[in-house]
Design a protein around this motif. Sequence first.
Motif, PDB file in Angstrom:
ATOM      1  N   ALA A 149       5.300  33.324 -16.713  1.00  0.00           N
ATOM      2  CA  ALA A 149       4.607  34.418 -16.039  1.00  0.00           C
ATOM      3  C   ALA A 149       4.140  34.032 -14.641  1.00  0.00           C
ATOM      4  N   PRO A 150       4.773  34.589 -13.598  1.00  0.00           N
ATOM      5  CA  PRO A 150       4.313  34.306 -12.231  1.00  0.00           C
ATOM      6  C   PRO A 150       2.918  34.887 -12.005  1.00  0.00           C
ATOM      7  N   VAL A 151       2.042  34.082 -11.439  1.00  0.00           N
ATOM      8  CA  VAL A 151       0.688  34.561 -11.139  1.00  0.00           C
ATOM      9  C   VAL A 151       0.732  35.425  -9.877  1.00  0.00           C
ATOM     10  N   ASP A 152      -0.384  36.050  -9.561  1.00  0.00           N
ATOM     11  CA  ASP A 152      -0.434  36.996  -8.446  1.00  0.00           C
ATOM     12  C   ASP A 152      -0.017  36.359  -7.116  1.00  0.00           C
ATOM     13  N   THR A 153      -0.434  35.123  -6.899  1.00  0.00           N
ATOM     14  CA  THR A 153      -0.081  34.474  -5.631  1.00  0.00           C
ATOM     15  C   THR A 153       1.427  34.266  -5.513  1.00  0.00           C
ATOM     16  N   ALA A 154       2.125  34.167  -6.644  1.00  0.00           N
ATOM     17  CA  ALA A 154       3.583  34.025  -6.617  1.00  0.00           C
ATOM     18  C   ALA A 154       4.233  35.317  -6.133  1.00  0.00           C
ATOM     19  N   PHE A 155       3.729  36.460  -6.574  1.00  0.00           N
ATOM     20  CA  PHE A 155       4.254  37.745  -6.111  1.00  0.00           C
ATOM     21  C   PHE A 155       3.905  37.975  -4.646  1.00  0.00           C
ATOM     22  N   GLU A 156       2.723  37.537  -4.259  1.00  0.00           N
ATOM     23  CA  GLU A 156       2.310  37.722  -2.866  1.00  0.00           C
ATOM     24  C   GLU A 156       3.182  36.931  -1.898  1.00  0.00           C
ATOM     25  N   ALA A 157       3.830  35.877  -2.401  1.00  0.00           N
ATOM     26  CA  ALA A 157       4.700  35.057  -1.550  1.00  0.00           C
ATOM     27  C   ALA A 157       6.066  35.700  -1.322  1.00  0.00           C
ATOM     28  N   LEU A 158       6.399  36.740  -2.088  1.00  0.00           N
ATOM     29  CA  LEU A 158       7.682  37.420  -1.900  1.00  0.00           C
ATOM     30  C   LEU A 158       7.666  38.218  -0.594  1.00  0.00           C
ATOM     31  N   PRO A 159       8.810  38.311   0.069  1.00  0.00           N
ATOM     32  CA  PRO A 159       8.888  39.138   1.287  1.00  0.00           C
ATOM     33  C   PRO A 159       8.524  40.586   0.968  1.00  0.00           C
ATOM     34  N   ALA A 160       7.825  41.205   1.861  1.00  0.00           N
ATOM     35  CA  ALA A 160       7.357  42.579   1.634  1.00  0.00           C
ATOM     36  C   ALA A 160       8.515  43.544   1.387  1.00  0.00           C
ATOM     37  N   ASP A 161       9.632  43.346   2.119  1.00  0.00           N
ATOM     38  CA  ASP A 161      10.762  44.260   1.933  1.00  0.00           C
ATOM     39  C   ASP A 161      11.419  44.067   0.564  1.00  0.00           C
ATOM     40  N   THR A 162      11.329  42.855   0.012  1.00  0.00           N
ATOM     41  CA  THR A 162      11.870  42.609  -1.330  1.00  0.00           C
ATOM     42  C   THR A 162      11.075  43.393  -2.366  1.00  0.00           C
ATOM     43  N   VAL A 163       9.762  43.317  -2.269  1.00  0.00           N
ATOM     44  CA  VAL A 163       8.898  44.049  -3.201  1.00  0.00           C
ATOM     45  C   VAL A 163       9.115  45.548  -3.051  1.00  0.00           C
ATOM     46  N   GLU A 164       9.237  46.013  -1.817  1.00  0.00           N
ATOM     47  CA  GLU A 164       9.449  47.437  -1.588  1.00  0.00           C
ATOM     48  C   GLU A 164      10.768  47.898  -2.209  1.00  0.00           C
TER      49      GLU A 164
END
Length: 244
Positions: A149-164
Amino acid sequence: MIITKRRNLSILGIAAVSMLGLAGCAGDDAASETSETSMAAESSMASETSMAPESSMATESSMATMEPSASADAMMDPTANLVGAGCEDYSAQVPDGDGSVAGMALSPVATAASNNPMLTQLTAAISGELNPDVDLVDTLNGGEFTVFAPVDTAFEALPADTVEGLKTDTETLNSILTYHVVEGKMQPADIEGTTQTTLQGEDLEVTGSGDDLMVNGASVICGGVQTSNGVVYLIDTVMMPPAN
């Protein structure tokens, strides 16, 4: 006529005596058979009674020599199998409640993750909040799984356009999430130095051990966290499945 009647009475008397004699013999035979049957049953019960304690003692002795497994230890004490340099920080951040180590052990894995304040982004991704077409809650709550399970800081490290992009790219999001899940409840001792096949279909490589445990290069912050139907490993990176 008198002589004839006397003869008839004599014959009837003899017949009656004979019948009584036969009945008596039959009664004796039945009594003898009943007695023999009763004795045989008593002998069998005595034999079984004398054997039962020995069998029971053997079973108890066998149970006494069985050593508890890692899973049994984890069920008795959720902190028994924790590994990772960040476990103390996790316990300090969430010392009690549903999202603590002890609290997560009471809920199925998706529900347990939703209770953990370190896993809000993962919870959004698996529950349909990030992408309405990707909802894995029932799946994860319905079987037995090991979840990296990736913690929140792991998701925050993803590029914004990837998350979008993941908000509408259902196939990619589903592939990423299932790449973090392995079927079966595996404790740290079960996965150290192994290759695990994920629900997504590709393999993960687990290296290191103890506080240095890693999965595909992602560090395990705190692993061996129990849930009612799974084992969770908090990791510091969102892992991407190999490109096909």
